[in-house]
Scaffold this motif. Structure first.
Motif, mmCIF file in Angstrom:
data_model
loop_
_atom_site.group_PDB
_atom_site.id
_atom_site.type_symbol
_atom_site.label_atom_id
_atom_site.label_comp_id
_atom_site.label_asym_id
_atom_site.label_seq_id
_atom_site.Cartn_x
_atom_site.Cartn_y
_atom_site.Cartn_z
ATOM 1 N N SER A 128 0.876 -1.167 0.000
ATOM 2 C CA SER A 128 0.000 0.000 0.000
ATOM 3 C C SER A 128 0.916 1.222 0.000
ATOM 4 O O SER A 128 2.134 1.085 0.197
ATOM 5 N N PRO A 129 0.392 2.426 -0.203
ATOM 6 C CA PRO A 129 1.283 3.599 -0.271
ATOM 7 C C PRO A 129 2.159 3.781 0.963
ATOM 8 O O PRO A 129 3.266 4.325 0.857
ATOM 9 N N ASP A 130 1.718 3.340 2.129
ATOM 10 C CA ASP A 130 2.476 3.595 3.356
ATOM 11 C C ASP A 130 2.762 2.338 4.168
ATOM 12 O O ASP A 130 3.392 2.438 5.234
ATOM 13 N N ASN A 131 2.313 1.167 3.709
ATOM 14 C CA ASN A 131 2.469 -0.045 4.511
ATOM 15 C C ASN A 131 2.912 -1.214 3.651
ATOM 16 O O ASN A 131 2.772 -1.206 2.421
ATOM 17 N N ILE A 132 3.438 -2.256 4.342
ATOM 18 C CA ILE A 132 3.821 -3.491 3.685
ATOM 19 C C ILE A 132 3.485 -4.645 4.617
ATOM 20 O O ILE A 132 3.549 -4.515 5.850
ATOM 21 N N HIS B 61 3.051 2.046 -4.719
ATOM 22 C CA HIS B 61 2.745 0.643 -4.429
ATOM 23 C C HIS B 61 2.400 -0.161 -5.677
ATOM 24 O O HIS B 61 2.554 -1.378 -5.694
ATOM 25 N N GLU B 62 1.937 0.512 -6.725
ATOM 26 C CA GLU B 62 1.597 -0.220 -7.948
ATOM 27 C C GLU B 62 2.841 -0.663 -8.707
ATOM 28 O O GLU B 62 2.764 -1.563 -9.548
ATOM 29 N N LEU C 27 10.899 -1.836 -3.488
ATOM 30 C CA LEU C 27 9.964 -0.742 -3.227
ATOM 31 C C LEU C 27 10.421 0.495 -4.001
ATOM 32 O O LEU C 27 11.599 0.861 -3.936
ATOM 33 N N ILE C 28 9.504 1.120 -4.702
ATOM 34 C CA ILE C 28 9.819 2.322 -5.469
ATOM 35 C C ILE C 28 9.421 3.544 -4.641
ATOM 36 O O ILE C 28 8.247 3.715 -4.293
#
Length: 310
Positions: free
Chosen positions: A33-37, A58-59, A75-76
């Motif tokens: 997700s944008p802020d989590n893994i 996240h995409e 992770l980008i």
């Protein structure tokens, strides 16, 4: 061993996790997700889970299984160039690996703060501190010390005070009804503090000062014990063998004395006494009362009369 290893560049973050041999690609679930893994193996609790140090795209994040049975996650970064202080906020199970080029970049960015020349261009009005001019007694241990107060019933810490450069010297019982006092070095002096357990909002009371004791004790390289009289009339320290130093509090002078440099009259003078024990045995104990000083060696208990009127 660390649970995972991670590296970063200005654009991405790479996480490497060693996985069991029997784990296949179908057993691995990685949710971005944008802020989590969240990383899960089979039906076990999450192996890695939490809030990332910064946002990611996240995409565009991916993961693969390497030939050495390690899971590699890419992770980008959403904010390019931002250096992450940690991978997952509050997670200390991983280890950050920095490559040599990053070390060189950091060293180069800090180069302007250092110099190989001692005081290359000091200002005359504001000269820099020269460490070579410091005396040995001005140096303190690198380890920071703190004073902690525990609640006797819950055993939880209620007060924590960082002592900083206020070096701990010794403890002494002044009033049997109170907690033991502790003596700290404050600049060149030594200050005695009385804790009050029944006053949690104002626990520490300054009850006595021993002028210049903080300085003189630091100059004694072979010191072993320190103590003071319960009435604060003197402080004392002993070396490992034979010698005992007694420092009396300042007392009024019966004659007139002037300070030659400042031209002012001196009203009080503090005296130092040195006692040499008639034994070469190591000193094992040291205790002070208001009138006497007890010194225990391996073979003898010495009693030194300090305030006997003689």
């Amino acid at each position: 061993d660390p649970l995972y290893y991670w590296q970063q560049t200005e654009d991405d973050v790479t996480i490497t996790v060693h996985i069991p041999q029997d784990i296949t690609k179908d057993d691995i679930k990685v949710r971005f997700s944008p802020d989590n893994i969240c990383v899960t193996l089979k039906d076990q609790p999450p192996l890695i889970e939490g809030k990332l140090s910064s946002s990611v795209d996240h995409e565009s994040c991916t993961w693969i299984i390497r030939e050495n049975k390690s899971l590699e996650i890419s992770l980008i970064k959403k904010n390019e160039g931002c250096q992450w202080p940690e991978l997952i906020v509050g997670d200390t199970r991983g280890e950050f690996i920095m490559d040599s080029s990053q070390c060189s970049d950091i060293a180069e960015s800090l180069m302007h703060l250092t110099s190989e020349v001692m005081n290359p261009s000091p200002e005359k009005e504001n000269p820099p501190c020269n460490a070579q001019e410091l005396e040995e007694c001005d140096a303190f241990l690198e380890d920071s010390a703190s004073l902690c107060r525990f609640d006797g019933d819950t055993l939880k810490v209620t007060h924590v005070i960082n002592l900083g450069s206020n070096q701990y010297l010794f403890s002494v019982v002044v009033d049997p009804r109170e907690m033991p006092c502790f003596c700290l070095r404050h600049d060149v002096d030594a200050l005695l503090w009385q804790p009050h357990s029944d006053q949690p909002e104002n626990m520490w009371e300054h009850i006595a000062t021993f002028n210049a004791l903080g300085y003189v004790q630091a100059s004694k390289q072979d010191k072993k014990f320190m103590a003071c009289a319960p009435d604060y009339s003197y402080a004392a320290l002993c070396e490992c063998l034979r010698r005992v130093f007694i420092y009396r509090q300042p007392t009024p002078l019966s004659t007139v004395l002037y300070n030659r440099k400042e031209g002012r009259q001196v009203g009080q003078v503090a005296k130092q006494l040195v006692a040499t024990l008639e034994a070469n045995d190591p000193i094992l104990g040291f205790q002070a009362t208001s009138e006497r000083l007890f010194v225990l060696t391996t073979k003898t208990l010495f009693l030194i009369k300090v305030n006997s009127g003689n």
